[in-house]
Write a protein that holds these residues in place. Sequence first.
Motif, mmCIF file in Angstrom:
data_model
loop_
_atom_site.group_PDB
_atom_site.id
_atom_site.type_symbol
_atom_site.label_atom_id
_atom_site.label_comp_id
_atom_site.label_asym_id
_atom_site.label_seq_id
_atom_site.Cartn_x
_atom_site.Cartn_y
_atom_site.Cartn_z
ATOM 1 N N ASP A 30 -6.400 -13.563 3.136
ATOM 2 C CA ASP A 30 -8.107 -13.452 2.246
ATOM 3 C C ASP A 30 -8.919 -12.772 2.774
ATOM 4 O OD1 ASP A 30 -7.755 -16.194 1.672
ATOM 5 O OD2 ASP A 30 -8.033 -17.141 4.152
ATOM 6 N N GLN A 31 -9.101 -11.595 3.799
ATOM 7 C CA GLN A 31 -9.882 -10.765 4.325
ATOM 8 C C GLN A 31 -9.414 -9.776 3.127
ATOM 9 O OE1 GLN A 31 -9.013 -9.674 8.006
ATOM 10 N NE2 GLN A 31 -10.427 -10.750 9.168
ATOM 11 N N ALA A 32 -8.894 -9.455 2.777
ATOM 12 C CA ALA A 32 -8.231 -8.565 1.658
ATOM 13 C C ALA A 32 -8.422 -8.807 0.461
ATOM 14 C CB ALA A 32 -6.343 -8.632 1.626
ATOM 15 N N PHE A 33 -8.847 -10.097 -0.061
ATOM 16 C CA PHE A 33 -9.302 -10.738 -1.416
ATOM 17 C C PHE A 33 -10.232 -10.151 -1.277
ATOM 18 C CE2 PHE A 33 -11.097 -14.201 -3.834
ATOM 19 C CZ PHE A 33 -10.616 -13.527 -4.918
ATOM 20 N N ASP A 34 -11.396 -10.637 -0.065
ATOM 21 C CA ASP A 34 -12.924 -10.954 0.138
ATOM 22 C C ASP A 34 -13.050 -9.183 -1.107
ATOM 23 O OD1 ASP A 34 -12.926 -13.053 -0.427
ATOM 24 O OD2 ASP A 34 -13.715 -13.051 2.104
ATOM 25 N N HIS A 35 -11.996 -8.073 0.309
ATOM 26 C CA HIS A 35 -12.751 -7.160 0.712
ATOM 27 C C HIS A 35 -12.336 -5.731 -1.635
ATOM 28 C CE1 HIS A 35 -12.710 -2.879 1.197
ATOM 29 N NE2 HIS A 35 -11.275 -2.573 0.173
ATOM 30 N N ILE A 36 -11.580 -6.358 -1.302
ATOM 31 C CA ILE A 36 -10.339 -6.156 -3.143
ATOM 32 C C ILE A 36 -12.200 -6.832 -4.530
ATOM 33 C CG2 ILE A 36 -9.509 -7.237 -4.552
ATOM 34 C CD1 ILE A 36 -9.180 -4.230 -3.604
ATOM 35 N N LEU A 37 -12.741 -7.322 -4.179
ATOM 36 C CA LEU A 37 -13.946 -7.437 -5.071
ATOM 37 C C LEU A 37 -14.785 -6.845 -4.790
ATOM 38 C CD1 LEU A 37 -14.198 -11.792 -4.453
ATOM 39 C CD2 LEU A 37 -12.692 -11.247 -5.809
ATOM 40 N N ASP A 38 -15.342 -6.264 -4.068
ATOM 41 C CA ASP A 38 -16.516 -5.486 -3.631
ATOM 42 C C ASP A 38 -16.142 -3.885 -4.384
ATOM 43 O OD1 ASP A 38 -18.159 -7.277 -2.554
ATOM 44 O OD2 ASP A 38 -17.427 -6.386 -0.950
ATOM 45 N N TYR A 39 -14.586 -3.964 -3.968
ATOM 46 C CA TYR A 39 -13.670 -2.734 -4.751
ATOM 47 C C TYR A 39 -13.310 -2.611 -6.272
ATOM 48 C CZ TYR A 39 -10.321 0.886 -5.152
ATOM 49 O OH TYR A 39 -8.995 2.062 -5.141
ATOM 50 N N ILE A 40 -12.848 -3.303 -6.476
ATOM 51 C CA ILE A 40 -12.991 -3.598 -8.172
ATOM 52 C C ILE A 40 -14.031 -3.202 -9.445
ATOM 53 C CG2 ILE A 40 -11.891 -5.294 -10.046
ATOM 54 C CD1 ILE A 40 -10.268 -6.522 -8.258
ATOM 55 N N GLU A 41 -13.636 -2.062 -10.022
ATOM 56 C CA GLU A 41 -14.562 -2.126 -11.248
ATOM 57 C C GLU A 41 -14.222 -1.727 -12.183
ATOM 58 O OE1 GLU A 41 -15.893 2.406 -10.238
ATOM 59 O OE2 GLU A 41 -17.245 0.738 -9.251
ATOM 60 N N PRO A 42 -14.596 -1.850 -13.375
ATOM 61 C CA PRO A 42 -13.568 -1.337 -15.129
ATOM 62 C C PRO A 42 -13.390 0.021 -14.950
ATOM 63 C CG PRO A 42 -16.243 -2.787 -15.350
ATOM 64 C CD PRO A 42 -15.737 -1.955 -13.994
ATOM 65 N N GLY A 43 -12.169 0.454 -14.662
ATOM 66 C CA GLY A 43 -11.874 2.200 -14.869
ATOM 67 C C GLY A 43 -10.600 1.891 -14.389
ATOM 68 N N LEU A 44 -10.652 1.430 -13.090
ATOM 69 C CA LEU A 44 -9.567 1.892 -11.605
ATOM 70 C C LEU A 44 -8.824 1.565 -12.627
ATOM 71 C CD1 LEU A 44 -11.588 -0.192 -8.661
ATOM 72 C CD2 LEU A 44 -10.855 2.744 -9.085
ATOM 73 N N THR A 45 -6.771 2.131 -12.234
ATOM 74 C CA THR A 45 -5.928 1.306 -12.753
ATOM 75 C C THR A 45 -6.006 0.384 -11.791
ATOM 76 O OG1 THR A 45 -4.397 2.838 -11.259
ATOM 77 C CG2 THR A 45 -5.128 3.484 -13.321
ATOM 78 N N GLU A 46 -4.451 -0.976 -12.519
ATOM 79 C CA GLU A 46 -4.442 -1.818 -11.781
ATOM 80 C C GLU A 46 -3.429 -1.274 -10.455
ATOM 81 O OE1 GLU A 46 -2.880 -4.731 -15.305
ATOM 82 O OE2 GLU A 46 -0.995 -3.499 -14.254
ATOM 83 N N ARG A 47 -2.539 -0.263 -10.694
ATOM 84 C CA ARG A 47 -1.249 0.830 -9.219
ATOM 85 C C ARG A 47 -2.947 0.861 -8.145
ATOM 86 N NH1 ARG A 47 3.281 2.149 -10.106
ATOM 87 N NH2 ARG A 47 2.388 2.855 -12.181
ATOM 88 N N GLU A 48 -3.901 1.219 -8.540
ATOM 89 C CA GLU A 48 -4.923 1.764 -7.201
ATOM 90 C C GLU A 48 -5.743 0.146 -6.523
ATOM 91 O OE1 GLU A 48 -7.597 6.069 -9.322
ATOM 92 O OE2 GLU A 48 -7.227 3.793 -10.269
ATOM 93 N N VAL A 49 -6.167 -0.436 -7.224
ATOM 94 C CA VAL A 49 -6.280 -1.847 -7.246
ATOM 95 C C VAL A 49 -5.362 -2.830 -5.651
ATOM 96 C CG1 VAL A 49 -6.507 -4.260 -7.314
ATOM 97 C CG2 VAL A 49 -7.617 -2.957 -8.274
#
Length: 356
Positions: free
Chosen positions: A146-165
């Motif tokens: 759950d914490q990881a999902f909340d964290h990744i919402l602030d990290y994701i943006e266009p241009g990042l790769t799926e692998r980076e996520v």
Amino acid sequence: MEGRIKLVRNKLDELNLDGIMINNPQNRYYMTGFTGTAGTILITKKTAKIITDFRYTEQAKEQAVDYEIVEHGNSKLETLSEELKDLEINRLGFEAAYETYKQYNKYQDKFGFLELVSTKGLVEELRKIKDASEIKEVKKAVKIADQAFDHILDYIEPGLTEREVSLELEYFMKKQGATDNAFDFIVASGKRGVLPHGVATDKELEAGDMLTLDLGCVYRGYNSDLTRTIIIGAEPTEKQEEVYQIVLKAQLAAIDAIKPGKTGAEVDKIAREIITKAGYGENFGHGLGHGVGLQVHEEPRLAKTGKTKLESGMIVTVEPGIYLPDWGGVRIEDIVEVTIDGCRILTEASKELIRV
């Protein structure tokens, strides 16, 4: 562990066995608390032993206090043979789903003085029902996800790769205390969302993509499993909103139906009928869910073929999905604990269609 040993001995009586040999790593841990990577459990009607090598004898003594620890030399099979002879074992059970044919032949050659009897799911059957300590560990694994999902919402943006996520999810969860990933994370964006097991690639995230994230971790041996589908950098289209809400409706209805006595097939049918009536039945090709514990996929199964009746203490996923070629997919997954009168959702991540 004493109670688990007693339950196995009851099974020995039912199957007319003098003892059972356990090598499956998850079953070994479940029965002993021993975290070493090498060792054979031998449980008879009166004894409980772990046969391991010098690397793990002290560790086994500390962790498996209900067991006698036997150190073997160059040949574990030789030591096992001696132990079986001393215990006068005539019928020995082994784990048919774990042992290879090659290994079975080795046992046949070495244990010619006894009858080898295949057993199916003897320990796994016990593992279906989680006790309070196991539920506590699963809850912690779920909290980290759950914490990881909340964290990744602030990290994701266009241009990042799926692998980076994917790498960021792994890094974050391990910082929170996870010892491993529960599986190869699914990070599938845009049209790749049609792949239920679309592991991360070098594809870049694009504005307007739907992104399916399926993640989970291992904490003290126990697993979590969480899936959410989000929108990247744009408001959802009418089609994206429609498909998402159908999947969410199916998931909530299935969760509401979970209670002791229901079979996995009955719960699966509730979600499947909702998706089918909406016109997407052919696009929901996998089962509704599965048990979670020491393995991320274990019994019971919520599927068309799921005959097991749910019982209080079982922990299962509920994860309907719709997958459309040349469009993408939506899946929503929670982990729930079956209770005496229904179920309790352990996952706390938001199920709104989130835009990031």
